[in-house]
Design an enzyme around this catalytic site. Structure first.
Site, PDB file in Angstrom:
ATOM      1  CB  THR A  63     -13.415   0.566  10.396  1.00 42.73           C
ATOM      2  OG1 THR A  63     -14.231  -0.556  10.151  1.00 42.73           O
ATOM      3  CG2 THR A  63     -12.055   0.316  10.955  1.00 42.73           C
ATOM      4  CB  ILE A  64     -12.540   5.470  10.181  1.00 42.03           C
ATOM      5  CG1 ILE A  64     -11.613   4.638   9.323  1.00 42.03           C
ATOM      6  CG2 ILE A  64     -11.931   6.959  10.493  1.00 42.03           C
ATOM      7  CD1 ILE A  64     -10.303   4.666  10.039  1.00 42.03           C
ATOM      8  N   GLY A  73     -10.635   7.424   1.769  1.00 41.00           N
ATOM      9  CA  GLY A  73     -11.257   6.782   0.742  1.00 41.00           C
ATOM     10  C   GLY A  73     -11.824   7.770  -0.354  1.00 41.00           C
ATOM     11  CB  SER A  94      -5.977   5.665   2.787  1.00 41.94           C
ATOM     12  OG  SER A  94      -4.832   5.626   2.015  1.00 41.94           O
ATOM     13  CB  CYS A  95      -4.289   2.898   6.925  1.00 40.84           C
ATOM     14  SG  CYS A  95      -5.045   1.637   5.313  1.00 40.84           S
ATOM     15  CG  ASN A  96      -0.917   0.650   3.025  1.00 41.05           C
ATOM     16  OD1 ASN A  96       0.221   0.108   3.609  1.00 41.05           O
ATOM     17  ND2 ASN A  96      -1.901  -0.232   2.656  1.00 41.05           N
ATOM     18  NE  ARG A 154      -7.406  -4.486   6.151  1.00 42.33           N
ATOM     19  CZ  ARG A 154      -7.693  -3.788   5.243  1.00 42.33           C
ATOM     20  NH1 ARG A 154      -7.609  -4.133   3.989  1.00 42.33           N
ATOM     21  NH2 ARG A 154      -8.758  -2.732   5.095  1.00 42.33           N
ATOM     22  CG  HIS A 162      -0.971   2.488  -1.681  1.00 43.17           C
ATOM     23  ND1 HIS A 162      -1.070   1.289  -2.644  1.00 43.17           N
ATOM     24  CD2 HIS A 162      -1.904   2.245  -0.813  1.00 43.17           C
ATOM     25  CE1 HIS A 162      -2.036   0.451  -1.961  1.00 43.17           C
ATOM     26  NE2 HIS A 162      -2.400   1.029  -0.955  1.00 43.17           N
ATOM     27  CG  HIS A 166      -1.992  -2.483   5.177  1.00 46.12           C
ATOM     28  ND1 HIS A 166      -2.761  -3.346   4.784  1.00 46.12           N
ATOM     29  CD2 HIS A 166      -2.679  -1.112   5.675  1.00 46.12           C
ATOM     30  CE1 HIS A 166      -4.057  -2.695   4.601  1.00 46.12           C
ATOM     31  NE2 HIS A 166      -3.820  -1.406   5.015  1.00 46.12           N
ATOM     32  CD  GLN A 224      -6.008  -3.356   9.126  1.00 49.98           C
ATOM     33  OE1 GLN A 224      -4.780  -3.649   9.352  1.00 49.98           O
ATOM     34  NE2 GLN A 224      -6.828  -4.186   9.626  1.00 49.98           N
TER      35      GLN A 224
END
Lengths: 350, 350
Positions: A15-16, A113, A142-144, A169, A195, A221, A303
């Protein structure tokens, strides 16, 4: 003019990784010498068609060959050749990969991660660009966490406290078997969720509390944001401060009909963004609310792609190519077309 | 001992109406003389099988007959015969129905979908039982508002401010065509959402802010609750205060594995609750978090049934049958088995 063309590699093509690889291809300053893949799937064929070179573990060369993909060499060779490696392996694998980067003495960017200890610095461009300058190992959060930090670090005044409720999500679109399907799940059993700890790896001085639940969607998200901040800050000031990086974009549901995560992605699709990626925090302007010294709003975070600009930015710092964060923002935004969504939004009013 | 058996009718036999009817059948103090239905569907047959009398508009008598259900009479007749009417019609229809109740001079309980002006008092048992005593028209507030008010009105000390993020279910299980399907939708385009206004129809003195998004589930709402409250309140005090009505139940995900709305409903199913109804606020204990004068936690609210106990309670007030709210809570809780979930939870620890 000196031509900069740093050789970079992407280790892991999920994904990334595939998004970082595509982003690198769009910059003029970095040269993608290849990506690593650990097992064959269709994305290897797509990568080759794009002209991306594939490197695989020695024992997997036959597997790729029999599937019609000729590997360029081994992963060890790829790491050896690169000056900077993006580690985009599944969570916690980066720590193990680090031995390889150490062995070859290479710069490495890790993802959120991984545990913070994997790197010298946990990083988000708007917060601590300069602290990544010259560093060999940096972790892009990370995304959030990126979504939260972009807000907090765009502000001229530090909030006295922050509370963010995260509505996560459940899975990415391709992760067919992850749930929940028809439940709302506690993401973390506790408040604060993890988070808040991750935010603190980058900025320690603001008390941030997070609560997080998981819901059955795949798209983005959503964060309900509350800032306790100096009463003198007006909503217009806030919008101006948040908007200056172009990494935070404002959408008014009343004027655009965009009131869901699905409609945000539809805009990204219509805008021609690869994989409907949304690199920007999308703040719903109509939700902006000020009561005394408390400001709240709702934003959406894609995300899969929100961390990609920060991954590009950080290379300029680590390799000491640029000391001015604003010039870096300009370069990365320009390469990725980050201004586009903002421009479109300004045109779609009713 | 004087036998109380007040004749009540339920006008509208949908999600709320059928539950109120069943609840009335479980009390010893009220007699259900019938329910009204405006068009035929299978629930009319099920009602008749339970011994519930059906009243229909005059022009619909033939429709019901041809489907094998013999109506007991017209809706006008039902209203005439009843002493108290539960209006459980779709939102905003109650205002129109009120003319009928006025004409016959009957007591009427309205639901939260009606505007507050329909009634003399907007009501939630733990907040303002006594202000409903002797009233002819009372409105029981809606599901999310009930969930919020039970918390606020259980406390011995008033919070200085409250922020609730509501993660709403998209539809009830039978509402097959309501969405969103894979989006997170702004429920209200603004902060505060309408829930804050609804809370204020019952308690005006506490500044309550709400933000609300809709997610693709059918089971329960989830609320992330933040109380700014006197620093001296400890989490144990809070739990004790909230628990005393049995309308708020505490579940520890660590010890019960119950960490989703789906698992809460599974417990209700296993407990034998009709339609898997959960009359109680379900607070996840592990989320309880205190930082200075701020307390936060996450709770789940069963949108279809949470208001049923309050609907029964209010009849005791309106008809002046009981002045002591604690005795009313005892009666209603006992009739509906409200203690059961709490008892079960205390037994399911690992």
């Amino acid at each position: 003019m000196v031509e900069i063309s740093v050789k970079v590699a992407v280790n892991g093509y999920g994904t990334i990784g595939k998004r970082i690889a595509d982003a690198i291809l769009k910059t003029g300053d970095f040269k993608l010498i290849g990506v690593s893949k650990y097992s064959f799937d269709y994305s290897a064929i797509l990568a080759v068609k794009k002209g991306i070179k594939i490197f695989v573990p020695r024992e997997k060369i036959e597997e790729f060959r029999s599937n019609g993909v000729e590997p360029e060499g081994t992963i060890d060779y790829l790491i050896e050749e690169a000056e900077l490696i993006y580690d985009a392996s599944p969570g916690k694998q980066g720590v193990k990969n680090k031995e390889l980067y150490l062995k070859h003495g290479k710069f490495a960017v890790f993802q959120g991660g991984e545990p913070p200890e994997v790197a010298e610095v946990s990083y988000s461009t708007l917060c601590n660009y300069t602290s990544a300058i010259g560093r060999k190992y940096v972790r892009v959060v990370s995304c959030n966490t990126t979504g939260i930090l972009r807000i907090l670090c765009s502000l001229n005044i530090k909030p006295t406290s922050v509370f963010v409720t995260i509505v996560r999500r459940a899975s990415d679109p391709r992760e067919d078997t992850r749930g929940p399907v028809n439940s709302i799940l506690l993401d973390s059993y506790t408040i604060p969720s993890h988070h808040a700890r991750d935010v603190k790896t980058v900025i320690g001085e603001i008390p941030v509390t997070t609560a997080s639940v998981v819901v059955p969607t795949t798209l983005m998200h959503v964060q309900v944001f509350q800032l306790n901040i100096d009463q003198s800050i007006q909503l217009d000031d806030l919008v101006e401060q948040l908007g200056k990086s172009n990494r935070v974009v404002f959408v008014d549901p009343y004027y655009t009909d965009i009131d869901t995560t699905g409609k945000i992605l539809e805009l990204a699709r219509d805008a021609g963004r690869t994989r409907n990626d949304v690199y920007e925090n999308i703040v719903f302007t109509s939700t902006l609310y000020k009561q005394g010294g408390s400001i709240s709003f709702i934003q959406a975070i894609h995300q899969e792609s929100i961390v990609i600009p920060e991954n590009i930015d950080v290379a300029y710092a680590m390799l000491n190519l640029e000391t001015d964060v604003f010039r870096v923002l300009e370069k990365t935004n320009s390469a990725l077309g980050v201004g586009l969504i903002k421009d479109l939004i300004s045109m779609v009013g009713k």
